[in-house]
Design a protein around this motif. Sequence first.
Motif, PDB file in Angstrom:
ATOM      1  N   GLY A  72       0.844  -1.194   0.000  1.00 41.63           N
ATOM      2  CA  GLY A  72       0.000   0.000   0.000  1.00 41.63           C
ATOM      3  C   GLY A  72       0.875   1.237   0.000  1.00 41.63           C
ATOM      4  N   ASP A  73       0.699   2.109   0.977  1.00 42.79           N
ATOM      5  CA  ASP A  73       1.520   3.318   1.103  1.00 42.79           C
ATOM      6  C   ASP A  73       2.802   3.067   1.881  1.00 42.79           C
ATOM      7  OD1 ASP A  73      -0.352   4.767  -0.309  1.00 42.79           O
ATOM      8  OD2 ASP A  73      -1.391   5.480   1.487  1.00 42.79           O
ATOM      9  N   GLY A 113       4.916 -10.389  -3.880  1.00 38.75           N
ATOM     10  CA  GLY A 113       4.481  -9.046  -3.524  1.00 38.75           C
ATOM     11  C   GLY A 113       5.070  -8.008  -4.453  1.00 38.75           C
ATOM     12  N   ARG A 114       4.908  -6.750  -4.029  1.00 36.45           N
ATOM     13  CA  ARG A 114       5.420  -5.617  -4.800  1.00 36.45           C
ATOM     14  C   ARG A 114       6.718  -5.138  -4.169  1.00 36.45           C
ATOM     15  NH1 ARG A 114       1.758  -1.623  -3.812  1.00 36.45           N
ATOM     16  NH2 ARG A 114       2.922  -0.284  -5.204  1.00 36.45           N
ATOM     17  N   TYR A 115       7.692  -4.812  -5.023  1.00 36.36           N
ATOM     18  CA  TYR A 115       9.017  -4.411  -4.558  1.00 36.36           C
ATOM     19  C   TYR A 115       9.522  -3.214  -5.357  1.00 36.36           C
ATOM     20  CZ  TYR A 115       9.191  -8.787  -2.005  1.00 36.36           C
ATOM     21  OH  TYR A 115       8.923  -9.811  -1.131  1.00 36.36           O
ATOM     22  N   GLU A 116      10.573  -2.603  -4.836  1.00 38.84           N
ATOM     23  CA  GLU A 116      11.236  -1.506  -5.531  1.00 38.84           C
ATOM     24  C   GLU A 116      12.738  -1.646  -5.343  1.00 38.84           C
ATOM     25  OE1 GLU A 116      10.575   3.241  -5.843  1.00 38.84           O
ATOM     26  OE2 GLU A 116      10.883   2.486  -3.805  1.00 38.84           O
ATOM     27  N   LEU A 117      13.464  -1.623  -6.439  1.00 35.72           N
ATOM     28  CA  LEU A 117      14.914  -1.513  -6.420  1.00 35.72           C
ATOM     29  C   LEU A 117      15.259  -0.061  -6.733  1.00 35.72           C
ATOM     30  CD1 LEU A 117      15.960  -4.699  -8.412  1.00 35.72           C
ATOM     31  CD2 LEU A 117      16.507  -4.215  -6.017  1.00 35.72           C
ATOM     32  N   VAL A 118      16.140   0.541  -5.946  1.00 43.93           N
ATOM     33  CA  VAL A 118      16.552   1.928  -6.154  1.00 43.93           C
ATOM     34  C   VAL A 118      18.053   1.930  -6.423  1.00 43.93           C
ATOM     35  CG1 VAL A 118      16.661   4.239  -5.168  1.00 43.93           C
ATOM     36  CG2 VAL A 118      14.695   2.753  -4.652  1.00 43.93           C
TER      37      VAL A 118
END
Length: 119
Positions: free
Chosen positions: A32-33, A62-67
């Motif tokens: 979510g947020d 699930g949802r992920y983010e690579l930065v």
Amino acid sequence: MADGGRLTTHVLDTAAGRPAAGMAIALYRLDGDRREHLTTVTTNADGRCDGPILDGAAFSAGRYELVFAVGDYLRRSGAALPDPAFLDVVPIRFGMAEEAHYHVPLLVSPYGYSTYRGS
């Protein structure tokens, strides 16, 4: 969940024609947020991480983010960048729907990047 899922990445500097060694990459789980920092890794001389970024019991769908810290890498590599740089931090958000090998490479130059689900 069994131990079959894993996440890996590698980074290629397409402008210089070489692996992007020494680039910091942060991994976040998204809910979510909410954005939870899981780990930060650094690419080796081959532009890869020394092992999976996420695997075993830590892996879940699930949802992920690579930065990717692209600007820091480019400045250290001697690229002539404007101030501010066109690319500084490159976030890639993606989903992992099943226990499998997810490979998320980054091809980068000072003015562009691309990614895909690799093997």
